[in-house]
Design a protein around this motif. Structure first.
Motif, mmCIF file in Angstrom:
data_model
loop_
_atom_site.group_PDB
_atom_site.id
_atom_site.type_symbol
_atom_site.label_atom_id
_atom_site.label_comp_id
_atom_site.label_asym_id
_atom_site.label_seq_id
_atom_site.Cartn_x
_atom_site.Cartn_y
_atom_site.Cartn_z
ATOM 1 N N LYS A 53 26.555 13.269 33.092
ATOM 2 C CA LYS A 53 26.192 14.788 33.901
ATOM 3 C C LYS A 53 26.105 14.917 34.929
ATOM 4 N N GLY A 54 24.988 13.365 35.677
ATOM 5 C CA GLY A 54 24.051 13.103 36.586
ATOM 6 C C GLY A 54 22.497 13.710 36.259
ATOM 7 N N TYR A 55 22.153 13.982 35.702
ATOM 8 C CA TYR A 55 21.111 14.434 34.985
ATOM 9 C C TYR A 55 19.638 13.367 34.303
ATOM 10 N N THR A 56 18.541 13.246 34.576
ATOM 11 C CA THR A 56 17.709 12.441 33.772
ATOM 12 C C THR A 56 17.204 13.459 32.406
ATOM 13 N N GLY A 98 14.429 15.903 26.849
ATOM 14 C CA GLY A 98 14.623 17.319 27.898
ATOM 15 C C GLY A 98 15.459 16.738 29.139
ATOM 16 N N ILE A 99 16.027 17.868 29.469
ATOM 17 C CA ILE A 99 16.505 17.521 30.820
ATOM 18 C C ILE A 99 16.018 17.821 31.891
ATOM 19 N N LEU A 100 15.693 16.819 32.819
ATOM 20 C CA LEU A 100 15.028 16.572 34.596
ATOM 21 C C LEU A 100 15.971 16.502 35.497
ATOM 22 N N TYR A 101 15.109 17.105 36.579
ATOM 23 C CA TYR A 101 15.983 17.527 38.000
ATOM 24 C C TYR A 101 17.305 18.192 37.883
ATOM 25 N N ASN A 102 17.599 18.554 37.143
ATOM 26 C CA ASN A 102 18.417 19.276 37.120
ATOM 27 C C ASN A 102 18.033 20.750 38.456
ATOM 28 N N LYS A 103 19.513 20.389 39.362
ATOM 29 C CA LYS A 103 19.042 21.701 40.242
ATOM 30 C C LYS A 103 20.070 22.757 40.338
ATOM 31 N N GLY A 104 19.480 23.978 40.084
ATOM 32 C CA GLY A 104 20.276 25.163 39.524
ATOM 33 C C GLY A 104 20.117 24.738 37.619
ATOM 34 N N MET A 132 16.456 22.056 31.036
ATOM 35 C CA MET A 132 16.580 23.008 29.648
ATOM 36 C C MET A 132 16.137 21.365 28.524
ATOM 37 N N LEU A 133 15.825 22.064 26.897
ATOM 38 C CA LEU A 133 15.381 21.240 26.388
ATOM 39 C C LEU A 133 16.467 21.218 24.874
ATOM 40 N N LEU A 134 16.743 19.741 24.906
ATOM 41 C CA LEU A 134 17.662 19.852 23.537
ATOM 42 C C LEU A 134 17.191 18.966 22.389
ATOM 43 N N VAL A 135 17.323 20.758 21.578
ATOM 44 C CA VAL A 135 16.067 20.043 20.107
ATOM 45 C C VAL A 135 17.488 19.422 18.881
ATOM 46 N N MET A 136 17.241 18.361 18.945
ATOM 47 C CA MET A 136 17.800 17.552 17.735
ATOM 48 C C MET A 136 17.771 17.880 16.588
ATOM 49 N N PRO A 168 8.993 26.457 35.536
ATOM 50 C CA PRO A 168 8.124 25.217 36.720
ATOM 51 C C PRO A 168 7.632 24.394 35.999
ATOM 52 N N TYR A 169 6.925 24.412 35.696
ATOM 53 C CA TYR A 169 6.513 22.953 34.151
ATOM 54 C C TYR A 169 7.433 22.664 33.272
ATOM 55 N N LYS A 170 7.777 22.013 33.270
ATOM 56 C CA LYS A 170 8.095 21.258 32.405
ATOM 57 C C LYS A 170 7.953 20.517 31.120
ATOM 58 N N LEU A 171 7.227 19.610 31.463
ATOM 59 C CA LEU A 171 6.913 18.037 30.156
ATOM 60 C C LEU A 171 5.783 18.570 29.446
ATOM 61 N N VAL A 172 5.161 19.860 30.047
ATOM 62 C CA VAL A 172 3.305 20.165 29.749
ATOM 63 C C VAL A 172 3.631 21.571 29.131
ATOM 64 N N SER A 173 4.806 22.657 29.135
ATOM 65 C CA SER A 173 5.073 23.168 28.753
ATOM 66 C C SER A 173 5.522 23.608 27.351
#
Ligand code: PEP
Ligand code: MN
Length: 336
Positions: free
Chosen positions: A24-27, A40-46, A1-5, A68-73
């Motif tokens: 919330k336990g995410y990176t 960017g929110i990384l390492y979320n399961k589900g 997920m991406l939070l756009v400021m 499945p790729y995030k930072l490069v997308s």
């Protein structure tokens, strides 16, 4: 997920959102953009509940990332990433050319080739010091001496130098001597090497694996970015197919596909794709017409005596002509 400021968000607002994500336990990984920051929110399961973050101060919108790729997308970052190296910029609509021999063979050889490719308009110099060769009996490169010769090329010509790193053991050495680190085709999925490259401050050229699908290639780039290195350039260099008329098959169609999926710059190496210089010339023109973010071309002052890849290396005069025609092609494309 991406939070756009929102535009003009303050550092304090970004910090507060990062803290809320981590609570919330995410990176959370802030990604600076042209005129706004995204997180960017990384390492979320589900799936992540957008409702947790939508109301936070400064958050404009929440975009689910489906790849499945995030930072490069492209979902993560809409603007093209620009990688600046010396006078060259990869990803800003220009087409810098990296040129030089397959392997560094002597100080005299690299200085002579560097002078001619610079004159023809190349803005980076390439040359392998550690060579990944199919046969253990083939020339393996000059190693540390080769890196010293490359450093001298930079001193004398001002051209930044690019060389391949083959393993984590020699990484520190290569990293200290050159301006751009190349990860070769045979190492595209060497994950420890990718992670080490991700910890480097130097830009990385990541060549596509010999039979890698687009998704695998982008996931390899994700390893580098995930470690913090955002200066990644993708390089298409031909894939293995059933044909015998060329060394590999240049997959030009992957260039627009990469551009759709990723914000990273993508360059083309027609030399390793073709394997023979007559084809390299035409594939270089085709690449220029395609609007690539740059090219990598092998050039040798005496290709018939080259210790590796002589058949695909252009003569210096031939390279100068190719540069001129590529510029002309590019002008037509840009004007149309
Ligand atoms: C090279 O650039 O010298 C090289 C070995 O390329 P690739 O990894 O594309 O075969
Ligand atoms: Mn080569």
């Amino acid at each position: 997920m991406l939070l756009v400021m929102q535009k003009g968000t303050t550092e304090d607002q970004v910090r507060a959102v990062v803290a809320a994500v981590e609570k919330k336990g995410y990176t959370a990984r802030p990604i600076p953009g042209g005129d706004r920051v995204s997180i960017g929110i990384l390492y979320n399961k589900g799936s992540v509940d957008a409702g947790h973050f939508l109301g936070l101060d400064g958050v404009k919108e929440v975009i689910p990332v489906t790849k499945p790729y995030k930072l490069v997308s492209r979902e993560f970052r809409q603007e093209n990433t620009q990688v600046k190296i010396g006078d060259a910029v990869f990803g800003n609509g220009t087409m810098p050319v990296i040129a030089g021999p397959c392997a560094v063979e002597s100080q005299k050889q690299v200085l002579a080739i560097a002078a001619s490719v610079k004159k023809a308009g190349a803005t980076l110099f390439r040359g392998g010091a550690f060579k990944p060769r199919t046969s253990p009996y083939s020339f393996q490169g000059l190693g540390k001496k080769g890196l010293e010769y490359l450093a001298r090329v930079r001193e004398e010509t001002g051209l930044p130098v690019v060389t391949e790193v083959m393993d984590t053991e020699t990484f520190d050495l290569v990293e200290a001597c050159v301006d751009v680190i190349q990860i070769g085709t045979r190492n595209m999925q060497n994950f420890s090497l990718l992670r080490r490259a991700g910890q480097s401050k130097k830009p990385v050229i990541l060549k596509r694996g010999m039979s890698a699908m687009l998704e695998e290639w982008l996931m390899a780039a994700e390893y580098i970015m995930e470690e913090g290195n955002t200066n990644v350039i993708l390089c298409e260099r031909g894939v293995r197919t059933f044909v015998r008329h060329s060394r590999n098959t240049l997959d030009l169609s992957v260039v627009p596909a990469v551009k759709k999926e990723s914000h990273l710059p993508v360059i083309v190496d027609p030399s390793h794709a073709a394997g023979v210089r007559d084809q390299v010339v035409w594939l270089a023109y085709a690449s220029a017409a395609l609007g690539v973010d740059g090219l990598m071309i092998e050039v040798h002052n005496h290709p018939e005596e080259a210790l590796s890849d002589g058949a695909q290396s252009l003569y210096p005069d031939q390279f100068a002509q190719v540069m001129e025609k590529m510029r002309a092609i590019r002008t037509i494309i840009e004007a149309s």
